[in-house]
Scaffold this active site. Structure first.
Site, PDB file in Angstrom:
ATOM      1  N   LYS A 182       1.049  -1.340  -0.070  1.00 52.45           N
ATOM      2  CA  LYS A 182       0.065   0.086  -0.019  1.00 52.45           C
ATOM      3  C   LYS A 182       1.008   1.190  -0.002  1.00 52.45           C
ATOM      4  CE  LYS A 182      -2.443   3.528   2.022  1.00 52.45           C
ATOM      5  NZ  LYS A 182      -1.718   4.514   2.579  1.00 52.45           N
ATOM      6  N   GLY A 239       5.023   2.402  11.057  1.00 57.14           N
ATOM      7  CA  GLY A 239       4.293   3.690  10.972  1.00 57.14           C
ATOM      8  C   GLY A 239       3.912   3.943  12.439  1.00 57.14           C
ATOM      9  N   SER A 240       3.030   4.837  12.681  1.00 57.47           N
ATOM     10  CA  SER A 240       2.477   5.606  13.981  1.00 57.47           C
ATOM     11  C   SER A 240       1.597   4.321  14.783  1.00 57.47           C
ATOM     12  CB  SER A 240       1.574   6.555  13.753  1.00 57.47           C
ATOM     13  OG  SER A 240       0.426   6.243  13.036  1.00 57.47           O
ATOM     14  N   GLY A 243      -2.063   4.466  13.637  1.00 64.00           N
ATOM     15  CA  GLY A 243      -2.464   3.906  12.353  1.00 64.00           C
ATOM     16  C   GLY A 243      -2.337   2.108  12.401  1.00 64.00           C
ATOM     17  N   GLY A 244      -1.097   2.064  13.216  1.00 56.32           N
ATOM     18  CA  GLY A 244      -0.566   0.610  13.513  1.00 56.32           C
ATOM     19  C   GLY A 244      -1.929  -0.104  14.157  1.00 56.32           C
ATOM     20  N   GLU A 263       5.554  -2.259  13.453  1.00 58.07           N
ATOM     21  CA  GLU A 263       6.720  -1.592  14.089  1.00 58.07           C
ATOM     22  C   GLU A 263       6.410   0.023  14.223  1.00 58.07           C
ATOM     23  OE1 GLU A 263       9.464  -3.083  15.100  1.00 58.07           O
ATOM     24  OE2 GLU A 263       8.872  -4.802  14.582  1.00 58.07           O
ATOM     25  N   CYS A 300      12.340   6.895  14.633  1.00 62.02           N
ATOM     26  CA  CYS A 300      11.577   6.071  15.441  1.00 62.02           C
ATOM     27  C   CYS A 300      12.540   5.674  16.622  1.00 62.02           C
ATOM     28  CB  CYS A 300      10.887   4.714  14.790  1.00 62.02           C
ATOM     29  SG  CYS A 300      12.582   3.596  13.854  1.00 62.02           S
TER      30      CYS A 300
END
Ligand code: NAP
Length: 504
Positions: A182, A239-240, A243-244, A263, A300
């Protein structure tokens, strides 16, 4: 060399245009139009990946190693164009994009070597014991097999190494799993040109084009449809936390739940032990500031929190960090939204009870300037929000009363990607007490360094307990990350005629 985006998706070897469009929002240069993803396109890509899986799973390790190496070569052939569009879209300096390209191609080649060696198969064999009493033992052989089509979501801050041909895609293809990516809406042109490279490599080798698709984003329903498609068997996400977690919940709620390897963010606490603070507090303050500023703090592994025993050594540490941060230039952030979220995060920290601002500067638009705060251990322990990631160059110093309170603060953290211990010889006893706490919290414990910069290697762990990642048994960087897309299969009493090559 410049790349003018064609704006299409790559679905199973075909450039595909859809009616809906979205525009990129680059930090510099021209905005371009891209086809927006739809659930129907996701379904098409997943159906193709599903159909391609059995034959791809049966390819030899050598064939897949060649695929990974050819992708690396195709990325290099587009190197300058990738740097140009990547830098324009993200605002990251060209040198950073060049370095990240090397890391991305290096990681593809590392996986090629790794699967050639074959250790990852973890081949185990319990030979038959026909005469064993009271019952004979059958012949048992075990190897790791690919799990099926994998969905990949990259992060905005690593448009190459954690994106279309990043670690997740490399690990999945190495394992024998088709990939549906995506695309990230913050770098659609960078994603597109890397997808061009993958498609070119597949074509060059005459492999099945259905093993790879890129569906550009543009709408949240694209990612939601992807993780819910019944043909997807695992998700690699970088990602965040927000969102995760949303996508993880969708995976868990499927009729057939699947593993979601998320992650996510981290504050990566750093503990400055007393002898180290005494001997080199100023240098550590400066080094910490430099680490906080790297990539505008958009890592991160950004060490957002420093914990130090209150007193003159802490004063020297804090003043050195403040001075170094105050001297820095504004930096461009990845997106307007991230710059705004950064300022909101800084305001949230500033409003915390007992929080003192050592450095607070006005920044506007897509730029960032660093913030530095300090707080007592008691106030820190009373406010969980202070231990949440603020994505950007923001540091919080936690002043503890003594070593025991430093242990209490260490134990209070949720899962982290990294914990750093700054220690000298005289700190060894205290370090031995902190180490077991640090290892319960983090995927990587490092001493006398800074956590920004993650080696791609066999022994690296880039993961950790939740919320650093959704799967504490995994890493998203390094060769061990292939295990996410494999599952063990035991073959009992398999006749010689059926034994697959990897079992021989
Ligand atoms: P993000 O906003 O979570 O986006 C990541 C991807 O997930 C994008 O494709 C995004 O789609 C999609 N997405 C986000 N929320 C979604 C939702 N609710 N439903 C469906 N799709 C959704 O993360 P980011 O801003 O790109 O990356 C920065 C974050 O990543 C930081 O927190 C950083 O710490 C973390 N990070 C972690 C690691 C690691 O290895 N642990 C590495 C790098 C970065 P859109 O394109 O539509 O936004």
């Amino acid at each position: 060399m410049t790349h003018i985006p064609h704006g299409d998706h790559w679905i199973a070897g075909r450039k595909t245009r859809s009616e809906g469009r979205f525009s990129s929002a680059p930090a510099t240069g021209t905005s371009h139009e891209f086809s927006a993803g739809t659930p129907a396109l996701v379904a098409e890509a997943c159906a193709a990946a599903h159909a391609a899986f059995p034959a791809f799973a049966a390819t030899t390790r050598e064939e897949r190693a060649k695929l990974l190496e050819t992708i690396a070569g195709e990325i290099e052939a587009r190197g300058e164009a990738i740097t140009a569009i990547g830098s324009a879209e993200t605002g990251l300096p060209e040198a950073r994009l060049q370095g990240e390209r090397g890391r991305t191609t290096g990681q593809l080649r590392l996986f090629a070597d790794h699967i050639r060696k074959g250790d990852y198969l973890d081949h185990r064999h319990d030979a038959a014991l026909p005469d064993r009493q009271p019952l004979p033992r059958p012949d048992l052989r075990m190897i790791q097999r690919p799990i099926g089509p994998v969905a990949v979501f990259g992060a905005s801050n690593f448009p190459l190494a954690f994106s279309v041909a990043g670690g997740d895609t490399a690990a999945a293809l190495a394992a024998g799993c088709p990939v549906v990516v995506k695309g990230h809406s913050a770098h659609p042109g960078t994603g597109e040109i890397v997808a061009d490279a993958i498609a070119a490599a597949i074509e060059k080798l005459g492999m099945d084009p259905r093993i790879f698709s890129l569906v550009q984003g543009g709408k949240r329903e694209v990612g939601e449809a992807l993780v819910q498609d019944p043909r997807i068997k695992a998700v690699g996400f970088t990602g965040s936390l927000g969102g995760g977690r949303a996508l993880y919940n969708l995976c868990a709620a499927r009729p057939e739940p699947i593993p979601f390897f998320g992650e996510l963010g981290s504050v990566n606490p750093m503990f400055v032990l007393p002898e180290a603070a005494r001997a080199r507090g100023k240098a550590l303050g400066e080094g910490w500031a430099a680490s906080l500023l790297m990539g505008a703090g958009q890592f991160c592994t950004n060490p957002g929190i420093a914990v130090i025993i209150d007193g003159p050594d802490a004063d020297a540490f804090a003043e050195a960090a403040r001075a170094a941060l105050a001297n820095s230039q504004p930096q461009v952030m990845l997106t307007d939204g991230m710059a705004e979220a950064y300022r909101q995060g800084a305001a949230r920290v500033a409003a915390g009870a007992g929080v003192r601002a050592l450095l607070a500067q006005d920044c506007s638009g897509r730029t960032s300037l660093p913030y530095l705060f300090e707080v007592s251990a008691a106030d820190f322990l009373g406010n969980h929000e202070l231990a949440e990631e603020v994505f950007g160059p923001l540091g919080v110093i936690v002043r503890v009363g003594d070593a025991a309170q430093m242990e209490e603060v260490a134990a209070s953290f949720g899962g982290q990607l990294t914990v750093t211990l700054q220690l000298d010889d005289g700190d060894a006893d205290f370090g031995r007490r902190l180490l077991p706490i640090a290892e319960r919290v983090a995927g990587r414990v490092l001493c006398n360094g800074f956590p920004t910069g993650v080696e791609v290697a066999d022994a690296i762990v880039h993961g950790g307990p939740y919320p650093a990642s959704t799967n504490f048994g995994a890493t998203s960087v390094g060769t061990l990350s292939i295990r996410r897309f494999l599952r063990p299969v035991c073959y009992q009493n398999l006749p010689d005629a059926l034994i697959p090559e990897d079992l021989r």
